[in-house]
Design an enzyme around this catalytic site. Structure first.
Site, PDB file in Angstrom:
ATOM      1  N   CYS A  72      -7.829 -21.632  50.084  1.00 11.77           N
ATOM      2  CA  CYS A  72      -9.195 -21.011  50.239  1.00 11.77           C
ATOM      3  C   CYS A  72     -10.245 -22.259  49.505  1.00 11.77           C
ATOM      4  O   CYS A  72     -10.652 -23.144  50.191  1.00 11.77           O
ATOM      5  CB  CYS A  72      -9.305 -19.879  49.538  1.00 11.77           C
ATOM      6  SG  CYS A  72     -10.461 -18.565  50.076  1.00 11.77           S
TER       7      CYS A  72
ATOM      8  N   HIS B  21      -4.990 -16.879  50.972  1.00  9.54           N
ATOM      9  CA  HIS B  21      -4.340 -16.951  49.321  1.00  9.54           C
ATOM     10  C   HIS B  21      -2.994 -16.667  49.563  1.00  9.54           C
ATOM     11  O   HIS B  21      -2.603 -15.508  49.086  1.00  9.54           O
ATOM     12  CB  HIS B  21      -5.123 -15.878  48.664  1.00  9.54           C
ATOM     13  CG  HIS B  21      -6.361 -16.158  48.379  1.00  9.54           C
ATOM     14  ND1 HIS B  21      -6.798 -17.078  46.876  1.00  9.54           N
ATOM     15  CD2 HIS B  21      -7.624 -16.071  48.609  1.00  9.54           C
ATOM     16  CE1 HIS B  21      -8.105 -17.056  46.815  1.00  9.54           C
ATOM     17  NE2 HIS B  21      -8.645 -16.551  48.109  1.00  9.54           N
TER      18      HIS B  21
ATOM     19  N   GLU C  53      -0.778 -16.930  47.381  1.00  6.45           N
ATOM     20  CA  GLU C  53      -0.365 -16.776  45.934  1.00  6.45           C
ATOM     21  C   GLU C  53      -0.584 -15.353  45.780  1.00  6.45           C
ATOM     22  O   GLU C  53      -0.050 -14.952  44.738  1.00  6.45           O
ATOM     23  CB  GLU C  53      -1.316 -17.602  45.037  1.00  6.45           C
ATOM     24  CG  GLU C  53      -2.589 -17.312  44.535  1.00  6.45           C
ATOM     25  CD  GLU C  53      -3.418 -17.748  46.039  1.00  6.45           C
ATOM     26  OE1 GLU C  53      -2.887 -18.214  46.908  1.00  6.45           O
ATOM     27  OE2 GLU C  53      -4.583 -17.761  45.798  1.00  6.45           O
TER      28      GLU C  53
HETATM   29  N1  GLN Z   1     -16.123 -18.716  49.172  1.00 12.10           N
HETATM   30  C1  GLN Z   1     -15.497 -19.324  48.501  1.00 12.10           C
HETATM   31  C2  GLN Z   1     -16.249 -20.919  48.375  1.00 12.10           C
HETATM   32  O1  GLN Z   1     -16.964 -21.035  49.158  1.00 12.10           O
HETATM   33  C3  GLN Z   1     -14.031 -19.403  48.555  1.00 12.10           C
HETATM   34  C4  GLN Z   1     -13.384 -18.003  48.140  1.00 12.10           C
HETATM   35  C5  GLN Z   1     -11.834 -18.139  47.529  1.00 12.10           C
HETATM   36  O2  GLN Z   1     -11.350 -18.937  47.222  1.00 12.10           O
HETATM   37  N2  GLN Z   1     -11.274 -17.135  47.808  1.00 12.10           N
HETATM   38  O3  GLN Z   1     -15.934 -21.646  47.478  1.00 12.10           O
END
Ligand code: GLN
Length: 191
Positions: free
Chosen positions: A78, A175, A177
């Site tokens: 992410c 995610h 995890e």
């Molecule tokens: N929206 C976050 C970003 O731009 C990422 C979101 C996340 O890691 N769940 O950094």
């Protein structure tokens, strides 16, 4: 073999729990010298702008880039996938610090600002069957990948890329995890 988890901000504890479940030696990475003890590194989800700024403040950008060019396997999930990217496409976050190690272009919060969290059942051939529960939280979108990058999976309806691999570099926009499914972590440990 010790797996480092970048622990500046975000959900590094959840990654640590998965590694403990797998009995894989792990340590949190907050300082450059911690990198010397690891040969794999997970960049967790969280807020990529914050993590990037803290990586600058703690002098971690260059050492991670150097090690990744040499022997370190790195997996960004992410926000971590954003930090891996060569380029951020939309205007919002231009100029934020990035590792820029992987030949992918991402759009932050690419699923929009209203319906920005969802789950999807993902077909990821490298993990086999059954499908993997993908938890997407304000997730980025991988908009394009370079020639040396393998796409590991896409969303069924739209074909949006959700995971990619370039040698020992790995990115997932969801995610793993949080999925109560250790297969993606095991895949990273075997890279
Ligand atoms: N929206 C976050 C970003 O731009 C990422 C979101 C996340 O890691 N769940 O950094």
């Amino acid at each position: 073999m010790t797996v480092g988890i970048l622990a500046l901000q975000g959900d590094f504890r959840e990654h640590l729990q998965v590694l403990q479940r797998l009995q894989a030696p792990a340590r949190l990475v907050r300082l450059p010298q911690h990198l010397e003890e690891v040969d794999r590194l997970i960049l967790p989800g969280g807020e990529s702008t914050t993590i990037g700024k803290l990586m600058v403040a703690y002098d971690l950008l260059e050492p991670i880039r150097r090690r990744a060019g040499h022997d370190l396997a790195v997996w960004g999930t992410c926000a971590g996938a954003i930090l891996m990217a060569r380029q951020i496409t939309a205007g919002e976050a231009r100029g934020q610090p990035l590792l820029g190690m992987m030949d992918i272009a991402v759009q932050r919060n690419g699923f929009g600002s209203q319906v920005n969290s969802f789950e999807a059942s993902l077909s990821l051939p490298v993990l086999g069957e059954p499908r993997f529960r993908g938890v997407f939280i304000r997730a980025p979108v991988i908009e394009s990948v370079g020639a040396g990058v393998d796409v590991l999976g896409s969303l069924p309806e739209t074909g949006t890329i959700v995971a990619a691999r370039q040698g020992r570099l790995l990115a997932a926009t969801f995610h793993p995890e949080l999925a109560s499914d250790d297969r993606f972590h095991r895949f990273f440990l075997e890279l």
